[in-house]
Design a protein around this motif. Structure first.
Motif, short mmCIF file in Angstrom:
data_model
loop_
_atom_site.label_atom_id
_atom_site.label_comp_id
_atom_site.label_asym_id
_atom_site.label_seq_id
_atom_site.Cartn_x
_atom_site.Cartn_y
_atom_site.Cartn_z
N TYR A 17 6.37 111.94 2.05
CA TYR A 17 6.71 110.70 2.73
C TYR A 17 7.35 109.70 1.76
CZ TYR A 17 6.20 106.16 4.91
OH TYR A 17 6.45 104.90 5.38
N GLN A 18 6.76 109.55 0.57
CA GLN A 18 7.29 108.61 -0.41
C GLN A 18 8.71 108.98 -0.81
OE1 GLN A 18 4.96 105.94 0.02
NE2 GLN A 18 5.71 105.63 -2.06
N ARG A 19 8.96 110.27 -0.96
CA ARG A 19 10.31 110.72 -1.32
C ARG A 19 11.29 110.36 -0.21
NH1 ARG A 19 12.92 115.62 -0.13
NH2 ARG A 19 14.61 116.17 -1.56
N LEU A 65 10.98 107.97 1.99
CA LEU A 65 11.12 106.51 2.03
C LEU A 65 12.09 106.03 0.96
CD1 LEU A 65 10.22 103.79 3.20
CD2 LEU A 65 8.29 103.84 1.61
N LEU A 66 11.98 106.58 -0.23
CA LEU A 66 12.92 106.24 -1.30
C LEU A 66 14.35 106.58 -0.89
CD1 LEU A 66 13.69 105.40 -4.19
CD2 LEU A 66 13.12 107.73 -4.92
#
Length: 230
Positions: free
Chosen positions: A92-94, A96-97
């Protein structure tokens, strides 16, 4: 209850060019979910009053109303967990980035390339609004903002890491497309839908990826109407 997506249309109701709506359309196709679309125009604000929102996409899933393309993608992962699009944790963080990269680097470069093509694709009844709001945002006329060669140079730079990855991988998310692919594909479909210009060179890894993306999920995007066909 059937899923219903409020989706931006242009001068032809079949012309759907919003990069954010295309993200959602591809996420729905990824999950194999059937949905209907409601054609929406920039000035049709009253149609979205129920959502307390003034732009699309808006997704209705029964009584559940979800706004913002990325939040809709996240909602779909929670409501329909099979075949995740964004995933959780590191995945998810990837994503979002990458969302920020697309919105802050890719989209501005594309807008430089297609500004006047986009204006021509907008419904005539929305063109004055589109011009007024965009010129206020950019601090210049659309004609002045429209700098295709400058935009292509900036796009080339913005897509450099993507291009390197696609030399080694069929899709941004590996052997099959997922959230990061849909985030970029939505923006590329934006340009593809409203402009006859090639925003990347033929044979470029990004161009080859885009062609593959048109064919995924039984060609979900391949039959989309473009300005070339109007």
């Amino acid at each position: 209850m059937a899923l219903k997506l409020y989706d931006l249309c242009g001068r032809d109701e079949r012309l759907r060019f919003s990069p954010y709506c295309w993200r959602v359309r591809m996420a729905l196709a990824h999950k194999g979910l059937e949905f209907t679309t409601v054609a929406w125009r920039f000035l049709d604000k009253k149609a979205l009053e129920f959502a307390d929102y003034d732009k699309v996409p808006v997704l209705c899933d029964g009584e559940q109303v979800v706004t913002d393309s990325f939040e809709i993608m996240r909602y779909l992962d929670k409501a329909y967990p099979e075949s995740p699009v964004l995933g959780e944790g590191v995945s998810y963080q990837r994503a979002l980035l990458f969302k920020y990269v697309v919105e802050r680097s890719v989209n501005p470069a594309l807008f430089r390339i297609i500004a006047m093509d986009l204006f021509a694709a907008v419904h005539p009844g929305d063109q004055a609004y589109f011009r007024e709001t965009r010129e206020a945002r950019f601090g210049c006329t659309l004609e002045e903002f429209h700098q295709p060669e400058q935009g292509k140079q900036k796009l080339q730079q913005a897509l450099a890491p993507v291009r390197d990855l696609l030399r080694k991988s069929a899709f941004l998310d590996g052997d099959a497309p997922s959230g990061c692919d849909y985030l970029l594909f939505g923006s590329m479909m934006w340009a593809h839908g409203v402009s006859s210009q090639a925003v990347v060179e033929p044979g470029d890894p990004v161009d080859e990826w885009f062609k593959r993306m048109l064919g995924v999920h039984d060609g979900a995007a391949s039959t989309a109407l473009t300005v070339r066909e109007i």
